[in-house]
Enzyme design. Structure first.
Site, PDB file in Angstrom:
ATOM      1  N   CYS A  48       0.842  -1.196   0.000  1.00 26.28           N
ATOM      2  CA  CYS A  48       0.000   0.000   0.000  1.00 26.28           C
ATOM      3  C   CYS A  48       0.875   1.242   0.000  1.00 26.28           C
ATOM      4  O   CYS A  48       1.794   1.362   0.801  1.00 26.28           O
ATOM      5  CB  CYS A  48      -0.926   0.006   1.211  1.00 26.28           C
ATOM      6  SG  CYS A  48      -2.022   1.451   1.226  1.00 26.28           S
ATOM      7  N   CYS A  50      -0.298   4.378   0.434  1.00 28.77           N
ATOM      8  CA  CYS A  50      -0.917   5.539   1.087  1.00 28.77           C
ATOM      9  C   CYS A  50       0.009   6.111   2.150  1.00 28.77           C
ATOM     10  O   CYS A  50       0.968   5.478   2.562  1.00 28.77           O
ATOM     11  CB  CYS A  50      -2.278   5.167   1.681  1.00 28.77           C
ATOM     12  SG  CYS A  50      -2.217   4.481   3.352  1.00 28.77           S
ATOM     13  N   CYS A  53      -0.357   4.272   6.190  1.00 30.36           N
ATOM     14  CA  CYS A  53       0.131   2.961   6.600  1.00 30.36           C
ATOM     15  C   CYS A  53       1.560   3.065   7.116  1.00 30.36           C
ATOM     16  O   CYS A  53       2.355   3.826   6.597  1.00 30.36           O
ATOM     17  CB  CYS A  53       0.143   1.999   5.411  1.00 30.36           C
ATOM     18  SG  CYS A  53      -1.412   1.213   5.039  1.00 30.36           S
TER      19      CYS A  53
HETATM   20 ZN   LIG Z   1      -2.150   2.255   3.218  1.00 33.57          ZN
END
Ligand SMILES: [Zn+2]
Ligand SMILES: [Zn+2]
Length: 196
Positions: A48, A50, A53
């Site tokens: 991920c 983003c 995280c």
């Molecule tokens: Zn994330």
């Protein structure tokens, strides 16, 4: 030297064991680590990009998967866990000493992913390395690494590296997860029957 995607990905994927039934995650503190015990394998494990995280130092991506919340228990030093951002949808519980995120939990019962906790399998140190935990299945929120300062000109190479490992890249979640979110919304709005 190409930037690290994630230590669990850079040198090729180690396949998980489909019959694996769980393991222990520990924070990065060299002594008295916070410990979380999972009584199940993870699902939907993925890279991920983003910004929320937790990522290992120097990695562009996190690796994060989900377990049912009733399969997760904090089994040591629960007192050192603190929610990183209480206003976030996912309450990420981190060790106050080393900063590692042990689990993320959604408390809003209306949320499509309510009932699932988010965990990082690289924290598994049960003597079997990453043990049999499911290997990453895809890469999500890939374009988001630009928001954190990654040069847009390097994106083709990043996506190419994932593809070479057999991981599809998405700029949101994977289609099955996006479908699950939309289905949840449609049921709530009465656009689909509850058993759709
Ligand atoms: Zn994330
Ligand atoms: Zn720690």
């Amino acid at each position: 030297m190409a930037p690290s995607l994630h230590p669990l990905i850079d040198n090729g994927l180690v396949k998980g064991d489909p019959s694996f039934s769980g393991g222990v995650l520990r924070c990065l503190c060299p002594s008295d680590p916070v410990e979380v015990t999972l009584a199940s394998n993870v699902a939907h494990n993925h890279a991920c990009g983003c910004s929320k995280c937790w990522k290992p130092q120097g990695a562009l991506f996190s690796v994060v998967g989900v377990v049912p919340r009733d399969k997760l228990s904090v089994t040591a030093h629960a007192d050192r866990l603190q929610v990183v951002d209480p206003s976030a949808t996912i309450q990420r519980h981190a060790c106050t000493r080393c900063g590692a995120h042990l689990y993320g939990r959604i408390e809003n019962k209306e949320h499509p992913f309510y009932g699932l906790d988010f965990v990082h399998t690289e924290l598994a140190k049960d003597g079997k390395g990453r043990g049999g935990f499911q290997e990453p299945q895809f890469a999500a929120f890939v374009s988001s690494i630009i928001e954190q300062g990654f040069p847009p000109s390097g994106m083709a190479e990043v996506r190419d590296r994932f593809h070479k490992l057999g991981l599809e890249t998405y700029d949101a979640l994977s289609p099955p997860l996006m479908d699950a979110i939309a289905t949840h919304t449609a049921k709530k709005n009465g656009k689909l029957p509850q058993d759709a």
